[in-house]
Scaffold this active site. Structure first.
Site, short mmCIF file in Angstrom:
data_model
loop_
_atom_site.label_atom_id
_atom_site.label_comp_id
_atom_site.label_asym_id
_atom_site.label_seq_id
_atom_site.Cartn_x
_atom_site.Cartn_y
_atom_site.Cartn_z
N TYR A 1 16.14 29.96 6.51
CA TYR A 1 15.01 30.74 7.03
C TYR A 1 15.05 30.79 8.55
CZ TYR A 1 12.85 30.41 2.40
OH TYR A 1 12.58 30.51 1.07
N LYS B 1 0.84 -1.21 0.00
CA LYS B 1 0.00 0.00 0.00
C LYS B 1 0.88 1.25 0.00
CE LYS B 1 -0.11 -0.17 5.04
NZ LYS B 1 -0.86 -0.64 6.23
C1 PLP Z 1 -0.11 -1.67 6.83
C2 PLP Z 1 -0.73 -2.90 7.32
C3 PLP Z 1 0.02 -4.08 7.54
C4 PLP Z 1 1.53 -4.11 7.47
O1 PLP Z 1 2.07 -3.63 8.68
P1 PLP Z 1 3.65 -3.67 8.94
O2 PLP Z 1 3.80 -3.22 10.33
O3 PLP Z 1 4.24 -2.69 7.95
O4 PLP Z 1 4.10 -5.05 8.69
C5 PLP Z 1 -0.64 -5.23 7.87
N1 PLP Z 1 -1.99 -5.24 8.00
C6 PLP Z 1 -2.74 -4.14 7.83
C7 PLP Z 1 -4.21 -4.22 8.00
C8 PLP Z 1 -2.15 -2.93 7.50
O5 PLP Z 1 -2.90 -1.83 7.35
#
Ligand code: PLP
Length: 400
Positions: free
Chosen positions: A273, A44
């Protein structure tokens, strides 16, 4: 003044995010060896900034048999990219064209009877049954049906399955504190998950895939693995745990830029800045063309680590939208020199963990931020890539 030939002063690139695809493949293989369960590679958010499709292909090359994403769009993009392994999309919002997911063989999440009804309606529109994973909220209080609503979801799913509208492929949940080994909520959530599964069985729902483990649970709690583990951050070579560094994993992302300008300034010169940094003595300042518009957190002002001229230094003054300044003292740093913000940590260079610690966030956010589109993303390695598409190794492009 630099005496190097002109070709290195007119570089191919000014900033780049390099992704080591072989590292992703090897990390997945390493994770697979830790569990008898199947591995779902979570890609994702554009593969946590690494590029969703290349990361997905490298993960599959390493033995991932599933891919996990948040949105329907992400899942459809994987399918358009030719990915054939099962894909689960878990954030189902009202009104989405879920029938496209059904038609593309995307597994959908149902975290309540209303969501299940949407999936069933989508299955009817698509003219085929939908693959669904029923999500139980075991304590995270985010997605998932609370235990009190679970029997209603099971009953509706059982009926839809008997009618041929859905196939219940999975029952699943998600941990709140798996990154804190020993946290009392882990056992509580696991017990609640077992209860939910037992209840499912009473409704004759016995899915092929029961899954609750994320990366942290994969590393620390074999009793949570069930049939499938959902590994995100670890496939990119980073650890979800503050305490234990996952030393067998290799970070896949590096963020680098070439110094665009150097200048000698006197002691007491304010930098950037707000003039929040003062040179303690006469020194050479180097401009590094990466800023918050590229993914550098502005909170890295005066704390972000940068390797330049063979030493680790700290961002001098505020992070601008397009650049940062590094105080190099009397070291002979010149335009064209490569500054490494983070990478796998070879030669003592900073890592995404170092950046997370400096800025007060987690490594997940550091790498995901660098998925920004302005910085060219360059791929190393060949995992999952057709031979003709492999990009040259660092330095190869300079003479072109
Ligand atoms: C993002 C996510 C994962 C992966 O989590 P990690 O800590 O990066 O392994 C697994 N399950 C769900 C539902 C997630 O949203």
């Amino acid at each position: 003044m630099s005496t190097r030939p002109l070709s290195t002063l007119v570089p191919m690139w000014q900033a780049e995010v390099r992704i080591d695809l072989d590292a992703i493949r090897d990390n997945v293989a390493t994770l697979r060896a830790l569990t008898p369960a199947e591995v779902m590679a979570v890609v994702k958010a554009d593969g946590y900034g690494h590029g969703m499709l290349p990361a997905a292909r490298a993960a599959v090359a390493g033995g991932a048999t599933w891919l996990g994403v948040c949105t329907l769009d992400e899942a459809l993009e994987l399918r358009r990219g030719g990915i054939r392994v099962p894909v689960l999309a878990w954030l189902v919002a009202p009104g989405l064209p879920l029938e496209r997911g059904v038609a593309a063989d995307v597994d959908l999440n149902a975290a309540g009877t209303e969501q299940l009804a949407e999936v069933v309606a989508a299955a009817r529109r698509a003219g085929r049954s939908a693959r669904v994973h029923l999500k139980l909220d075991t304590g995270l209080s985010r997605g998932g049906a609370p235990l009190a609503e679970w029997p209603h979801l099971l009953e509706a799913a059982g009926k839809a399955q008997a009618d041929g509208e859905v196939e219940v492929v999975g029952v699943w949940s998600h941990f709140a504190c798996a990154d804190v080994p020993g946290h009392e909520s882990i056992d509580r959530q696991l017990a609640s998950f077992a209860e939910g599964l037992a209840l499912a069985e009473r409704y004759a729902i016995t899915p092929r895939y029961r899954h609750i483990a994320n990366s942290a649970a994969l590393l620390t709690r074999p009793d949570t693995h069930y049939d499938l583990v959902r590994a995100g951050i670890t496939i990119y070579g980073l650890s979800p745990l503050a305490t234990e560094h996952a030393s067998r994993l290799r970070p896949a992302m590096s963020a680098r830029a070439r110094v665009s300008l150097t200048k000698r300034v006197p002691a007491g010169q304010g930098v950037g800045y707000g003039l929040t940094y003062m040179t303690p003595r006469e020194s050479t300042l180097a401009l590094v063309p990466l800023g918050y518009g590229d993914g550098v957190p502005r909170h890295a002002s005066n704390v972000g680590p940068v390797r330049l001229g063979g030493r680790n230094r700290t961002v001098a003054g505020r992070v601008s939208m397009d650049q940062i300044v590094v105080d190099c003292g009397d070291d002979p740093v010149a335009p064209g020199d490569v500054a490494t913000l983070f990478g796998p940590g070879d030669d003592g260079a900073p890592t995404a963990d170092d950046w997370a610690a400096a800025v007060g966030t987690i490594n997940y956010e550091i790498v995901t931020r660098f998925g920004s589109s302005r910085v060219p993303r360059v791929y190393d390695g060949s995992a999952g890539v057709p031979a003709a598409d492999v990009t040259p190794a660092p330095g190869d492009g300079e003479a072109q």
